[in-house]
Design a protein around this motif. Structure first.
Motif: not given
Lengths: 301, 291, 367, 450
Positions: D184-189, D203-212
């Protein structure tokens, strides 16, 4: 009794007007019937199909966010786990079978006695007693289960087969007695009188004449009790403490939605196995079922 | 001269009465007593008499009123829908003969599925994420985002009712199918001679014959629904919030989670009285209908 | 030993009374027929004799033993039920052996008796069948067989032929009588069919509204009915009744009404204890009416009935003619005569010596 | 008239009557008679009177627990018990499996009925609910100082006495899926440290990863859920009740409810699911953040058969994001071992529970391996140290455990969870305003505390 026993699957089922002899059936009418009946079949069978196929999927496929319509990788894993070392499913099954069967047998025996007395007795208050017995059927079990817990405690019936069987039996008796009354009402008195002339006492008549003639009624009542007991969640949930003594409904409820995860596949496999005995009981009696139901209820008037 | 009827013949009903008195009679009395006491098992304190204060508390308890409403919606809603579906299917399959008659048997199968299994099954099928219902509706383009079937206050009750209806339809279907066979053939034929149309044949000729059995079946089902615990408990445990909390669930929660026996018993008593009133009215209705 | 006596028997069901002060003596070995219309209490009486019903008042004796408190199984009676009362779940053989087993007879004895009875009734071939697989007549025989294997002292039959067709009924009547002669038990037979009563009974009991009306040999209620009910009930077609006025001329007497005049023989005139001008009811049996030319009425024919033909029922060699005599309906049994047509005026000669006279109020016969 | 005759005749009838009565009695009362015999089984706790167990007179301990009732832990606990019996020949342990959900109320009922087990596994509020009935034996006299860490012991302290021995520590932490964050383009660390960041990430996850599913939180109506949700409330400064005072109708509580409502309305969470519901989803990388206990790792790996390395690459865990009220917190829903007052052989009981919680082979062979949770020892042996030296367990030990707070467990908690969680559920499933939900919770609590 208003309703006649439905004979749904016998070849000689009385069909008032066979399809072929019905005249003037318009094609669009046939189509509408076909569509609705197909929808009915889908409605009845789709959930069962889903239960069976889910039980054959592996854990990952089961929880997929886009469910698969059929198992892509067929597996018996869910069934294997049921009977593996890790889950007391077989003891749930055994507990359910034993308690339900014994409850069915005892309840039928006692119901038959009560039904005979209610049908043929001439004692005062007979009708009133019968209505009181039937009325206990409408009492909410969940209200009674608290105090019941307390007496079972005092009588050491908690956590025992006896307690469960007693609970199931009492739950089944009101209806069972009325069903048996209905079935016994249908036995011609003349046959009983013939046996009296032949010198038999009440017990002899009951066992040699009346009960053999109400055999379908005995089986129907028994199957009803069995189904009720098999379905009962409340009694085992409250009257049984240990998982090993638990029956299927609470067993399934607690072991598949346990602390760690909800195991749909295992649950569906267990569901399939739980359904089979009930299906067997059900198809054995379905043709007598309504007769018993309506006889029991209507005879009360 | 007294009749010589042996008295023991009348005692054959005794085992039934003894068992019912033990397993049902005593708990009823106990429930009435408990309902006037403050008895919280968890407090470790003995029960103390509090008169009718449990009932006063109940009157001001919004959850009680909501669960009463839920019970009514669940009970009567399910029964009405199930009667309609069962009746339609019975009428449509009435004349099916030959191999077609097995359709009737198939339509009965849901009845043989244990209630707890029905609950699991519908909970799984209506799961908002991995459930097949949402997936199908998405594929058909009917919805764009997943419906929160069991996890929204709006949909939870309808979904639980749907599961209930699924198990209840075969019962009504069976009752109606059986009753249809009891409609005398000559009456039907007389109506055909009179050129009765499909609707008047159903409405004027057949339905009157179905009325009696239907009312009994409805009574049985209403009682079953009033007391239905397994389905709701296994599907939602009364949630979300109190949206599927019926009286059974509420009493169970009070008695076996909060261990507030006194208050639970008070609700039980009120509910018992409501059922009794309902039953009396219904029996009256039944007797009038059968006359 | 197996005579049966009813003394003042009464029976109530709740507030309704079905038997009133019934007294009856049934002799040993006798074939007694109880006849009456439905609701007359005849079946109740039989069931009281059987012990299936208890009495509300009075006593029942078998021989000189009071049996009020003896249950049916201990009375040594056998019974044939209207709907046969066969055990549907047992074979014919088992049906017949069932009562014997209860009496703990040795097996060979049971077997012998069942086979004897089956042979006597011609049902030896069907011992293994279930009642469902038998015709009505065969079931009837099984029911009889079940009763006779018991070799009872009293043999009770409750309308046993009512479910058979007419032809079989005649045949079974003879059969039952034959069996009765063979088993020499006291038999009580209930029927609503007076033909059966007249042809079968050694004596008959006529019941009506819970009371015994008349007891006697079959010809007695026919020839000398004690009241208007018995007169009307016994005999087919039924006796016709005419409301008449009694006229006396010295020791001669006649009755007359519109279209009716019947001269009474002196004995009959003497039996009627009423003065001239009194109202009486005259009963005329159909077989006592002979058709005569209308012209002969009042001339050659001194006792006559005239009326208008309503219906003619041809019956092969004979015919029944239903006549309206000023509102009263009479049936005449005559030779076949195609000249008689509806709406025609007819006249019948009546033999005054066989006319029955009844009191208008009490309906009792003057005899 | 021969009356003697009639008397003779009536005899057989009476004889038959008597026979029939006996037949009836047998048939009718059989069930009751049989039922009366079925009382023997659960009484075994009184059998071993001797306080010093020996091989000749073994002591039997009844052990009520849910470890033996769950698929995941059953083989482990059974092997562990066998091992204990092998090393302690004088003691036999009879396991009584009871499901996690039921064990609290079952044990209370059994205590009320004078039929409790000797030893039981409990956790969270159940421990205090049972303790409140006076059922639990104080353990202070058995405890040697320095064996268990003080914080864990304080979790089992009721009215100044230790009544529950900490078996393991099981605090929920915020698990984050590094793979999904990367996608999703977030920093995993850098997992979200504040509520604000959390909202952005969701919000980022929701937008980028619809199935999640963006976030998993337990919002069921049970005491466990109130316990694990309590830290979230605390983040907003809310305390729904203290003692028997309902304090739910506060701006803080409304803020919390509003937050939950936002989560639901934006589709970040789903309502009315148990924590266990999210674990299979986690195994498929279908949930980005989960508020869950250490056991998540075990369940995920047993479902998707990932190796440790794969799992650690996939998942990290951290503390609860801080909110308006500052500090992150969590609750230790660790499993505890208790001895019932009713038990006649408390020495043997203690030997057993002490062994389960502190013996290195039990800790490594069961607590870490099957429960994948943390031991409660003050000074874990090197062998145990090496086992908990994973990134996940280290994060739990070093970052999350220090934030553990104590909850007001006890009878009030039992009465309180239903109104509070019903309120939370109505926040996440309806659009009722947080203010009126808070008011409802308040009146519900007042009603429940009456």
């Amino acid at each position: 009794m208003t309703a006649v026993a439905p004979r749904l699957d016998t070849p000689d089922a009385p069909v008032s007007v066979p399809i072929s002899t019905r005249l003037r059936r318009k094609p669009w009418k046939v189509a509408v019937v076909a569509v609705i009946v197909t929808a009915g079949l889908f409605w009845s069978l789709a959930p069962i199909y889903w239960m069976v196929t889910t039980s054959l999927k592996n854990p990952l496929e089961v929880t997929r966010l886009n469910p698969t319509l059929y198992p892509h990788a067929l597996t018996g894993q869910n069934y294997g786990e049921l009977f593996g070392q890790t889950l007391p499913f077989s003891s749930f099954l055994e507990n359910s079978v034993v308690t339900s069967l014994v409850a069915a047998v005892i309840a039928v025996a006692i119901s038959a006695f009560a039904g005979y007395s209610l049908s043929r007795g001439q004692w005062r208050l007979r009708g009133f007693t019968g209505q009181i017995i039937l009325a206990t059927r409408i009492l909410p079990l969940v209200v009674l289960v608290g105090p019941l817990y307390l007496i079972f405690l005092k009588t050491h019936l908690l956590n025992t087969y006896y307690g469960l069987i007693l609970g199931y039996t009492s739950f089944a008796l009101p209806f069972g007695a009325w069903m048996m009354k209905g079935f016994i009402d249908a036995v011609p008195r003349e046959i009983e009188e013939a046996a009296r002339v032949d010198g038999y006492g009440r017990i002899g008549i009951l066992f040699r004449v009346v009960l053999p003639l109400t055999l379908p009624g005995l089986f129907t009542t028994g199957a009803f009790v069995f189904m009720d007991a098999w379905n009962n969640l409340l009694y085992p949930l409250t009257l049984i403490d240990s998982l090993k003594m638990q029956t299927l409904p609470p067993g399934l409820l607690t072991s598949f939605t346990g602390q760690f995860k909800t195991d749909w596949g295992g649950m569906m496999a267990a569901a399939c196995l739980t359904t089979i005995p009930l299906m067997a009981a059900f198809f054995a009696i379905q043709r007598y079922m309504v007769r018993g139901l309506t006889a029991g209820a209507l005879a009360g008037q | 001269m007294k009749p010589r009827r042996s008295p023991w013949f009348d005692w054959m009903v005794l085992p039934t009465i003894v068992i019912l008195a033990f397993v049902i009679g005593y708990p009823i009395v106990r429930t009435f007593v408990l309902s006037t006491q403050n008895y919280k098992v968890l407090s470790g304190l003995p029960a103390t008499g509090v008169g009718f204060s449990n009932y006063q508390q109940l009157y001001h308890d919004p959850v009680f009123w909501q669960s009463l409403r839920n019970t009514a919606v669940y009970t009567f809603g399910s029964v009405v829908v199930a009667v309609i579906i069962g009746l339609a299917l019975a009428l449509l399959t009435e004349h099916m003969a030959g191999p077609w008659r097995y359709i009737r048997t198939v339509l009965l199968t849901p009845w043989a599925v244990p209630l707890i299994v029905v609950a699991f099954l519908f909970r799984y099928m209506f799961d908002q994420d991995s459930g097949v219902v949402n997936a199908l509706l998405r594929d058909l383009g009917l919805i764009h985002s997943n419906v929160h079937w069991l996890t929204s206050s709006t949909w939870a009750m309808p979904t639980v009712m749907l599961a209930n209806i699924w198990t209840a339809v075969p019962f009504f279907f069976l009752v109606f199918t059986a009753s249809l066979t009891s409609v005398p053939t000559d009456v039907v034929e007389a109506a055909r001679v009179d050129r009765a149309g499909t609707w008047s044949m159903i409405g004027r000729i057949k339905l009157p014959y179905l009325l009696g059995p239907a009312m009994i079946a409805v009574l049985i089902m209403v009682i079953n629904n009033f007391n239905d615990f397994a389905k709701i408990w296994a599907m939602t445990q009364g949630g979300p919030a109190y949206s599927t909390t019926t009286l059974v669930v509420y009493v169970y929660q009070l008695a076996f989670s909060s261990f507030n026996m006194g208050y639970a018993s008070a609700i039980g008593v009120v509910w018992l009285l409501l059922l009794m009133i309902f039953a009396v009215f219904y029996v009256r209705l039944l007797q009038r209908a059968s006359r | 030993m197996s005579s049966i006596t009813l003394k003042g028997v009464e029976k109530h069901y709740g507030s309704t009374q079905v038997l009133f002060d019934c007294n009856l003596e049934i002799r040993d070995h006798e074939f007694m027929v109880i006849v009456g219309p439905s609701g007359s209490g005849k079946t109740t009486m039989l069931r009281i004799v059987a012990g299936l019903e208890s009495v509300t008042g009075g006593e029942v004796y078998f021989g000189d033993r009071i049996v009020n408190n003896v249950d049916v199984g201990d009375r040594d009676v056998a019974m044939v039920f209207q709907n046969y009362g066969l055990y549907p779940h047992m074979s014919v053989y088992e049906n017949m052996a069932f009562g014997l087993r209860r009496r703990k007879l040795p097996k060979p004895e049971i077997d012998r008796r069942v086979r004897d009875a089956a042979g006597m009734l011609g049902i030896s071939e069907m011992l293994k069948r279930r009642p469902k697989q038998l015709s009505g007549g065969q079931r009837q025989r099984v029911a009889l067989g079940r009763a006779i294997v018991r070799d009872p002292e009293v043999f009770l039959l409750d309308e046993p032929l009512s479910n058979l067709d007419a032809h079989l009924r005649v045949q079974m009547r003879a059969e039952i009588l034959r069996v009765h002669r063979a088993v020499t038990a006291t038999a009580v037979y209930v029927t609503h069919d007076q033909t059966e009563a007249l042809t079968m009974g050694d004596r008959i009991v006529v019941m009506h509204e819970g009371r015994v009306q008349q007891v006697g040999p079959p010809e007695e209620p026919y020839d000398r009915p004690v009241n208007r009910f018995v007169a009307g009930f016994i005999g087919t077609p039924a006796m016709g009744f005419l409301e008449c006025t009694l006229s006396r001329e010295g020791d001669r007497a006649h009755v007359e009404g519109p279209g009716v005049r019947i001269e009474l023989p002196p004995e009959a005139a003497a039996a009627v204890p009423l003065p001239g001008g009194s109202k009486v009811v005259a009963g005329v049996r159909p077989e006592h009416m002979d058709i005569v030319p209308a012209a002969s009425v009042g001339q050659d024919v001194r006792s006559y009935v005239t009326g208008v033909v309503e219906v003619v029922e041809p019956l092969g060699s004979e015919q029944y003619v239903l006549v309206d005599v000023s509102g009263a309906k009479l049936t005449a049994r005559t030779k076949r005569d195609s000249s008689i047509r509806p709406d025609q005026k007819v006249a019948f000669a009546v033999d005054g010596s066989v006319v029955h006279l009844f009191d208008t109020e009490t309906e009792k016969a003057f005899l | 008239m021969l009356h003697p005759g009639s008397l003779n005749e009536s005899k057989p009838t009476r004889g038959r009557t008597r026979r029939s009565i006996s037949v009836l009695t047998v048939a009718g009362v059989l069930a009751l008679l049989a039922a009366a015999c079925g009382s023997s089984s659960p009484k075994s706790s009184n059998s071993g009177q001797g306080t010093t167990p020996s091989a000749q007179h073994p002591v039997t301990i009844t052990f009520a627990n849910w470890a033996d009732a769950e698929t995941a832990t059953r083989p482990g606990i059974e092997a562990t018990i066998s091992q204990f019996e092998a090393t302690h020949p004088g003691i036999k342990v009879v396991s009584q499996p009871i499901s996690f959900t039921d064990i609290g109320h079952t044990l209370i009922l059994r205590q009320q009925s004078g039929n409790p087990p000797d030893v039981a596994e409990l956790s969270g509020n159940d421990t205090f609910a049972v303790a409140a009935t006076g059922a639990l034996a104080p353990l202070d006299s058995y405890l040697k100082s320095g064996v268990y860490n003080a914080k864990a012991l304080s979790e089992g302290t009721y009215k100044g006495q230790v009544v529950a021995l900490p078996w393991n520590s099981n605090p929920p932490g915020l698990w984050y899926n590094k793979t999904l964050m990367t996608q999703a383009g977030l920093d995993p660390n850098s997992p979200p440290a504040t509520i604000t960041q959390l909202m952005t990430d969701l919000a980022t996850i929701k937008a980028k990863e619809p199935g999640v599913l963006p976030l998993g939180i337990d919002t069921t109506n049970r005491s466990f859920a109130l316990a694990v949700d309590w830290p979230w409330m605390k983040t907003f400064g809310a305390t729904p009740f203290s003692g028997s005072n309902a304090t739910a109708n506060t701006p803080q509580m409304q803020a919390f409810l509003g937050f939950m409502q936002t989560l639901a309305q934006k589709g970040y969470i789903t309502a009315n699911h148990k924590i266990g519901y999210y674990r299979p989803l986690a195994a498929q990388n279908k949930v980005a953040f989960v508020w869950d206990q250490p056991v998540l790792q075990g369940v995920v790996q047993s479902t998707n058969h990932e190796t440790d390395a794969q799992f650690f690459a996939n998942w990290g865990v951290t503390t609860l994001p801080t909110g308006p009220a500052g500090q992150a917190s969590t609750v230790d829903e660790g499993h505890q071992l208790v001895i019932f007052n009713h038990s006649a052989q408390k020495k043997a009981d203690w030997e057993f529970i002490n062994w389960l919680a502190s013996d290195p082979s039990a800790v490594t062979g069961y607590t870490i391996k099957y429960e994948s949770s943390l031991p409660t020892l003050a000074n874990p042996s090197p062998q145990i140290q090496s086992q908990i030296n994973t990134p996940i367990l280290q994060a739990f030990t070093n970052k999350i455990l220090p934030t553990v707070i104590q909850l007001p467990y006890g009878p009030n908690f039992s009465s309180a969870y239903t109104p509070i969680m019903a309120g939370v559920q109505s926040a996440v499933t309806s659009s009722t305003s947080p203010a009126s939900i808070a008011a409802n919770i308040q009146s519900g609590l007042q009603n429940a505390f009456k």
